[in-house]
Design a protein around this motif. Structure first.
Motif, PDB file in Angstrom:
ATOM      1  N   THR B 172      -0.442   2.814 -13.225  1.00 36.95           N
ATOM      2  CA  THR B 172      -0.907   2.250 -11.961  1.00 36.95           C
ATOM      3  C   THR B 172       0.272   1.968 -11.033  1.00 36.95           C
ATOM      4  O   THR B 172       1.433   2.024 -11.442  1.00 36.95           O
ATOM      5  N   PHE B 173      -0.073   1.630  -9.804  1.00 35.65           N
ATOM      6  CA  PHE B 173       0.926   1.254  -8.806  1.00 35.65           C
ATOM      7  C   PHE B 173       1.757   0.081  -9.346  1.00 35.65           C
ATOM      8  O   PHE B 173       2.974   0.051  -9.219  1.00 35.65           O
ATOM      9  N   PHE B 241      -4.274  -2.525  -1.531  1.00 38.60           N
ATOM     10  CA  PHE B 241      -5.270  -1.975  -2.451  1.00 38.60           C
ATOM     11  C   PHE B 241      -4.606  -1.240  -3.614  1.00 38.60           C
ATOM     12  O   PHE B 241      -5.069  -1.320  -4.745  1.00 38.60           O
ATOM     13  N   PHE B 242      -3.497  -0.517  -3.317  1.00 42.22           N
ATOM     14  CA  PHE B 242      -2.773   0.171  -4.393  1.00 42.22           C
ATOM     15  C   PHE B 242      -2.332  -0.834  -5.451  1.00 42.22           C
ATOM     16  O   PHE B 242      -2.431  -0.593  -6.641  1.00 42.22           O
ATOM     17  N   ALA B 249     -10.625  -1.073 -10.149  1.00 42.61           N
ATOM     18  CA  ALA B 249     -11.103   0.151 -10.802  1.00 42.61           C
ATOM     19  C   ALA B 249     -11.406   1.263  -9.798  1.00 42.61           C
ATOM     20  O   ALA B 249     -12.426   1.938  -9.891  1.00 42.61           O
ATOM     21  N   VAL B 250     -10.520   1.399  -8.783  1.00 43.77           N
ATOM     22  CA  VAL B 250     -10.636   2.555  -7.891  1.00 43.77           C
ATOM     23  C   VAL B 250      -9.373   3.390  -8.045  1.00 43.77           C
ATOM     24  O   VAL B 250      -8.304   2.860  -8.358  1.00 43.77           O
ATOM     25  N   ILE B 255      -8.286   5.406  -2.492  1.00 43.65           N
ATOM     26  CA  ILE B 255      -7.700   4.465  -1.521  1.00 43.65           C
ATOM     27  C   ILE B 255      -7.034   5.232  -0.382  1.00 43.65           C
ATOM     28  O   ILE B 255      -7.233   4.911   0.804  1.00 43.65           O
ATOM     29  N   ALA B 256      -6.255   6.246  -0.741  1.00 37.72           N
ATOM     30  CA  ALA B 256      -5.531   7.002   0.294  1.00 37.72           C
ATOM     31  C   ALA B 256      -6.496   7.718   1.236  1.00 37.72           C
ATOM     32  O   ALA B 256      -6.318   7.704   2.457  1.00 37.72           O
TER      33      ALA B 256
END
Lengths: 154, 430
Positions: B172-173, B241-242, B249-250, B255-256
């Motif tokens: 993840t980010f 959001f990242f 859970a997206v 998001i982008a």
């Protein structure tokens, strides 16, 4: 009307082995913005314009940035000069290919050539391709405009 | 090895060789290579069209495309020029400060946006600032490319290999912020220090005209402040959001893409112009490579490779990981790091299926692919761009010059990353 009616006949030209520095001084002395470059037979082989010379002094960034409004002071660039080595190179290294017009060419054709090639002066050649004169946008333009007065009088 | 494995490997290696030779544009190679792979796959019966489509990682393509749309909205606003001019003014014309400021700005932007666009936008202003000051732009251009490439390794969206690795490994980010960022930060500072030393002579010349730089007006360089603000707000929200994408859970791609849609609704740009600025060549290159590597996978090449690797009995996973950093870095310096990453991913996944803990290997891949590109002038797109731009100046960057600055930076950052990797190994293995 023909180009020969409005061209300048006492044309200043330079041989192709003239140095860049000498060409620049020639422009200063004669107060002109274009120098046709000729070979041994007096045939034009290129043209050195004021723009070609001053490009040597202009900064590199003007080619890279479209809108220079935010640059209020060119700073160090204002005082840069081309180096001695560059000035002693022959003009053939910077000259542009010649775009000439024949002395019996039409005025509008001459003007169109200038606009399409973004030029302000054109060397004029005779039938055998020898340089016989130079014609500027103002030379052609004023000749063309002078005809308009006859339209108004009619 | 089966005939399918041998022929598909040949297609892959020929494509890689052609990318290296630079005889053809890499997108054409990726595109034609994909077609060839599907062609031989159909002929020998190991790879079908639907398998090829399934091999394309739309997570990666989506994230890239979404971010590209945001960048293409930001590009014409003059925001990048604004930042470069602002950074230049803040340095007050002192060379070392200028290097730090321009390097930092380029790095920070390229941690979130495409670093090719960042460099394309900031490098011309760098040349302007240097010419106005009367100094040689070469060290600053090299520093921008090297530092932004190094910094890009810090985030999930910082450079394409990270997007690929994040998507494949499910990183993840936040994982990148916690595990990659600290190591990249130290490596980045090392790179900066090294550049300071390597260019000590150039950086000690006193600019001829310091006053002129203070007359540059950043506000005037910003052509469309309203649009810039809107896109930056959307970008800021997207980055938030990242950060929390794991909890929400997206996927980062969603998001982008959502951010791109929101920005387009808010800005109402000329759609044709905006979509034209998307780097389709990059997206097609990626898709082509996915199809090529998917073919290798379908032909069972990676199974053979993994079996061979499993036979090695990796008893020292730490040493193996550090070796991976250097191998990937070396390969990334001579070929594009994207095909290297795409090809390494199934290998690492295969090692995972043998029961090895592959989490640290993903990070090794991140650092190797991220820092390796610094080594040569063709190692990364940013390097190529600054070199091409410098050719339009009186002080062009040569391959020789690059090997005197880029190569030491690559070696130094890889060394630092290896040491920190060893120290934090247990943390990276989680």
């Amino acid at each position: 009307m023909k180009i020969e009616t409005c061209m300048k006949r006492n044309v200043v030209f330079i041989p192709f082995d003239t140095t860049i520095g000498d060409a620049a001084q020639m422009m200063v002395k004669r107060h002109i913005g274009i120098l046709p470059v000729v070979d041994e037979n007096n045939k034009p082989v290129g043209v050195v314009s004021m723009r070609d010379l001053l490009t040597l002094e202009l900064p590199d960034f003007i080619e890279l940035i479209e809108d220079l409004d935010f640059v209020h002071d060119f700073g160090a660039v204002e005082t840069t000069r081309p180096g001695k080595k560059k000035l002693s190179e022959p003009v053939s290294t910077i000259m542009q290919p010649v775009k000439a017009i024949e002395e019996d060419g039409g005025l509008l054709r001459g003007y169109a050539l200038m606009i399409q090639n973004d030029l302000y002066d054109l060397p004029v050649i005779n039938k055998s391709g020898k340089l016989v004169g130079v014609v500027s946008r103002v030379d052609i333009g004023t000749t063309l405009l002078s005809n308009w007065s006859t339209v108004v009088q009619k | 090895m089966t005939t399918a494995a041998i022929i598909s490997t040949a297609v892959f290696l020929i494509s890689l060789g052609l990318i290296f030779s630079e005889k053809l544009h890499r997108t054409i190679i990726g595109f034609a290579g994909a077609v060839l792979m599907v062609g031989v796959g159909r002929w020998l019966g190991f790879y079908s069209e639907s398998q090829a489509i399934a091999a394309i990682d739309f997570e990666t393509i989506g994230l890239l495309a979404g971010m590209m749309i945001l960048v293409s909205l930001l590009e014409p606003t003059g925001f990048f020029q604004f930042l470069a001019v602002w950074a230049g003014r803040l340095s007050k014309g002192r060379p070392v400060y200028l290097l730090v400021m321009l390097g930092s700005v380029t790095t920070i932007i390229s941690m979130f946006l495409d670093n090719v666009t960042t460099v394309v936008m900031i490098a011309p202003v760098t040349i302007l600032i240097c010419e106005v000051l009367g100094i040689n732009p070469m060290p600053y251009l090299i520093a921008e490319a090297l530092l932004s490439d190094t910094g890009g390794a810090a985030t999930l969206i910082g450079d394409p290999p990270n997007i690929l690795i994040g998507s494949a490994a499910g990183l993840t980010f936040m994982d990148f912020i916690l595990k990659s960022l600290p190591i990249v930060l130290v490596s980045w500072l090392t790179a900066l220090l090294l550049l300071r030393i390597l260019f000590r002579r150039e950086l000690s010349t006193r600019p001829k005209n310091i006053k002129a730089i203070l007359k540059l007006n950043p506000q005037e360089a910003l052509d469309d402040g309203v649009t810039a603000r809107r896109v930056l707000i959307v970008l800021g929200v997207a980055i938030l959001f990242f950060f929390f994408s794991h909890y929400l859970a997206v996927s980062p791609a969603f998001i982008a893409i959502a951010a791109a849609a929101a920005a387009m609704i808010w800005v109402r740009p000329n759609v044709k112009d905006t979509l034209m600025r998307i780097e389709w060549s990059v997206l097609i290159f990626f898709a082509g490579l996915f199809v090529i590597v998917g073919g290798l996978n379908a032909a069972g090449v990676f199974d053979v490779l993994v079996q061979a690797l499993a036979g090695l009995h990796i008893e020292q996973p730490l040493l193996f990981s550090i070796l991976l950093i250097w191998v990937v870095a070396g390969l990334s310096a001579i070929v594009d790091n994207v095909p290297i990453t795409i090809a390494m991913i199934p290998v690492i996944q295969g090692l995972g299926s043998t029961g090895m803990n592959i989490t640290p290997l993903w990070w090794a891949l991140v650092f190797g692919a991220g820092f390796g590109g610094n080594g040569t002038i063709i190692g990364s797109s940013a390097n190529i761009i600054v070199a091409c731009l410098s050719e339009k100046t009186r002080t062009p960057i040569t391959t020789r010059l690059w090997s005197k600055s880029g190569l030491p930076v690559m070696l130094a950052t890889c060394t630092v990353a290896s040491i920190l990797f060893a120290i934090t190994y247990s943390w990276l293995s989680r």
